[in-house]
Design a protein around this motif. Structure first.
Motif, PDB file in Angstrom:
ATOM      1  N   TRP A 103      50.073  49.791  53.756  1.00  0.00           N
ATOM      2  CA  TRP A 103      50.027  48.523  54.481  1.00  0.00           C
ATOM      3  C   TRP A 103      49.997  47.376  53.490  1.00  0.00           C
ATOM      4  CZ3 TRP A 103      50.148  48.502  59.832  1.00  0.00           C
ATOM      5  CH2 TRP A 103      50.050  49.773  60.425  1.00  0.00           C
ATOM      6  N   CYS A 104      50.654  46.286  53.862  1.00  0.00           N
ATOM      7  CA  CYS A 104      50.741  45.120  53.002  1.00  0.00           C
ATOM      8  C   CYS A 104      49.411  44.368  53.015  1.00  0.00           C
ATOM      9  CB  CYS A 104      51.864  44.213  53.490  1.00  0.00           C
ATOM     10  SG  CYS A 104      52.011  42.717  52.518  1.00  0.00           S
ATOM     11  N   THR A 105      48.858  44.096  51.827  1.00  0.00           N
ATOM     12  CA  THR A 105      47.604  43.356  51.771  1.00  0.00           C
ATOM     13  C   THR A 105      47.847  41.861  51.920  1.00  0.00           C
ATOM     14  OG1 THR A 105      47.762  43.310  49.364  1.00  0.00           O
ATOM     15  CG2 THR A 105      46.399  45.045  50.321  1.00  0.00           C
ATOM     16  N   GLU A 106      49.092  41.424  51.798  1.00  0.00           N
ATOM     17  CA  GLU A 106      49.410  40.003  51.942  1.00  0.00           C
ATOM     18  C   GLU A 106      49.522  39.599  53.406  1.00  0.00           C
ATOM     19  OE1 GLU A 106      49.796  37.506  49.697  1.00  0.00           O
ATOM     20  OE2 GLU A 106      49.198  38.829  48.066  1.00  0.00           O
ATOM     21  N   CYS A 107      50.247  40.412  54.196  1.00  0.00           N
ATOM     22  CA  CYS A 107      50.501  40.009  55.587  1.00  0.00           C
ATOM     23  C   CYS A 107      50.123  41.076  56.615  1.00  0.00           C
ATOM     24  CB  CYS A 107      51.964  39.589  55.762  1.00  0.00           C
ATOM     25  SG  CYS A 107      53.119  40.963  55.634  1.00  0.00           S
ATOM     26  N   GLY A 108      49.625  42.209  56.166  1.00  0.00           N
ATOM     27  CA  GLY A 108      49.096  43.204  57.102  1.00  0.00           C
ATOM     28  C   GLY A 108      50.140  44.094  57.761  1.00  0.00           C
ATOM     29  N   ILE A 128      58.691  48.877  50.832  1.00  0.00           N
ATOM     30  CA  ILE A 128      58.718  47.411  50.939  1.00  0.00           C
ATOM     31  C   ILE A 128      57.962  46.990  52.200  1.00  0.00           C
ATOM     32  CG2 ILE A 128      60.233  45.383  51.088  1.00  0.00           C
ATOM     33  CD1 ILE A 128      62.476  47.348  50.037  1.00  0.00           C
ATOM     34  N   CYS A 129      57.283  45.879  52.122  1.00  0.00           N
ATOM     35  CA  CYS A 129      56.567  45.320  53.280  1.00  0.00           C
ATOM     36  C   CYS A 129      57.561  45.065  54.412  1.00  0.00           C
ATOM     37  CB  CYS A 129      55.886  44.007  52.872  1.00  0.00           C
ATOM     38  SG  CYS A 129      55.346  43.027  54.275  1.00  0.00           S
ATOM     39  N   SER A 130      57.276  45.594  55.606  1.00  0.00           N
ATOM     40  CA  SER A 130      58.219  45.439  56.714  1.00  0.00           C
ATOM     41  C   SER A 130      58.265  43.992  57.201  1.00  0.00           C
ATOM     42  CB  SER A 130      57.865  46.383  57.865  1.00  0.00           C
ATOM     43  OG  SER A 130      56.573  46.096  58.361  1.00  0.00           O
ATOM     44  N   SER A 139      58.688  35.209  53.085  1.00  0.00           N
ATOM     45  CA  SER A 139      57.602  35.284  54.067  1.00  0.00           C
ATOM     46  C   SER A 139      56.364  35.970  53.517  1.00  0.00           C
ATOM     47  CB  SER A 139      58.081  36.013  55.322  1.00  0.00           C
ATOM     48  OG  SER A 139      58.306  37.385  55.017  1.00  0.00           O
ATOM     49  N   CYS A 140      56.524  36.742  52.461  1.00  0.00           N
ATOM     50  CA  CYS A 140      55.391  37.523  51.971  1.00  0.00           C
ATOM     51  C   CYS A 140      55.492  37.670  50.457  1.00  0.00           C
ATOM     52  CB  CYS A 140      55.401  38.889  52.651  1.00  0.00           C
ATOM     53  SG  CYS A 140      54.164  40.000  52.008  1.00  0.00           S
ATOM     54  N   ARG A 141      54.346  37.569  49.794  1.00  0.00           N
ATOM     55  CA  ARG A 141      54.347  37.592  48.335  1.00  0.00           C
ATOM     56  C   ARG A 141      54.232  39.006  47.765  1.00  0.00           C
ATOM     57  NH1 ARG A 141      50.277  34.657  45.498  1.00  0.00           N
ATOM     58  NH2 ARG A 141      48.807  35.250  47.119  1.00  0.00           N
ATOM     59  N   SER A 142      54.218  40.001  48.642  1.00  0.00           N
ATOM     60  CA  SER A 142      54.040  41.385  48.185  1.00  0.00           C
ATOM     61  C   SER A 142      55.249  41.851  47.370  1.00  0.00           C
ATOM     62  CB  SER A 142      53.857  42.310  49.380  1.00  0.00           C
ATOM     63  OG  SER A 142      55.050  42.371  50.124  1.00  0.00           O
ATOM     64  N   PHE A 143      55.067  42.929  46.623  1.00  0.00           N
ATOM     65  CA  PHE A 143      56.189  43.452  45.851  1.00  0.00           C
ATOM     66  C   PHE A 143      56.476  44.904  46.244  1.00  0.00           C
ATOM     67  CE2 PHE A 143      52.243  43.516  43.497  1.00  0.00           C
ATOM     68  CZ  PHE A 143      52.082  44.865  43.205  1.00  0.00           C
TER      69      PHE A 143
HETATM   70 ZN   LIG Z   1      53.715  41.616  53.548  1.00  0.00          ZN
END
Ligand SMILES: [Zn+2]
Length: 221
Positions: A103-108, A128-130, A139-143
């Motif tokens: 799960w993405c910690t940036e946007c959940g 990749i963050c969905s 939209s999201c800073r995750s990598f």
């Molecule tokens: Zn995300």
């Protein structure tokens, strides 16, 4: 799979019941159920070994819609597939090892798997963050996380956790044994109760003496 008249996918059980029903190869089948309770008329299904089966040679009562050879072949495939499905139960599908677990910690949002290859053309899927896939890269800073990188990490974590769990269980057993060994816990409680009793007796004696004016506050100074 195939779809039924409602357009929905045909369930595995429906499909296997269809394939394994001998009436489609022109067999009459009886004794499939047995009344187990005369009063409630409750029935139970009998195992195939107990079925009474005979071929309708006339082809009029139970007309065959497939040849016996095709029926046998289809059932061999069905049997093999059912065994394969059973064998796979509880075994993690390699490709979906991490599905629903990242799960993405940036946007959940959950992480999705994307096929990718490294420079030498070897398969190295990334996660990749969905949210990023749906709403764009900004939209999201995750990598992205490469499977080849996260897998060794996870194996390490699982291995260490398993070792820790073993050590913890061992420690708890040791502590428990120490407490119960030779009733030492009971002995300690008795000892402490004796000390409390003695202290209470002393207190009562002192109160008695104080009440008798045998000792004064000065004695306590
Ligand atoms: Zn995300």
């Amino acid at each position: 799979g195939y779809r039924n008249h409602n357009g929905k996918k045909i369930a595995h059980t429906t499909m296997s019941n269809l394939i394994s029903n001998p009436k489609y190869k022109g067999y009459y089948v009886g004794n499939k159920v047995k009344v187990v309770d005369m009063f409630t008329k409750k029935q139970k299904f009998l195992p195939p070994e107990e079925w009474v089966m005979f071929k309708d040679e006339t082809g009029e009562i139970v007309p065959a819609i497939v040849s016996e050879e095709i029926w046998d072949a289809a059932n061999a495939v069905l049997k093999k597939r059912s065994e394969d499905v059973k064998a796979r139960q509880g075994v993690c599908n390699h490709a979906n090892l991490l599905t629903g677990k990242l799960w993405c910690t940036e946007c959940g949002q959950p992480y999705y798997r994307r096929e990718s290859e490294d420079k030498r053309g070897r398969k190295n899927s990334k996660w990749i963050c969905s949210g990023k896939i749906k709403n764009g890269a900004d939209s999201c800073r995750s990598f992205a996380i490469y499977e080849s990188e996260i897998k060794p990490l996870l194996f390490e974590v699982f291995r260490d956790t398993a070792a820790d769990a073993d050590a913890m269980v061992e420690e708890y057993i040791r502590m428990y044994n120490e407490l119960t060994q030779h009733g030492s816990l009971r002995k300690k409680i008795e000892q402490q109760n004796n000390i409390i009793d003695q202290a209470n007796r002393k207190k009562n004696k002192l109160l008695q003496l104080a009440a008798d004016d045998s000792i004064t506050n000065a004695d306590f100074k």
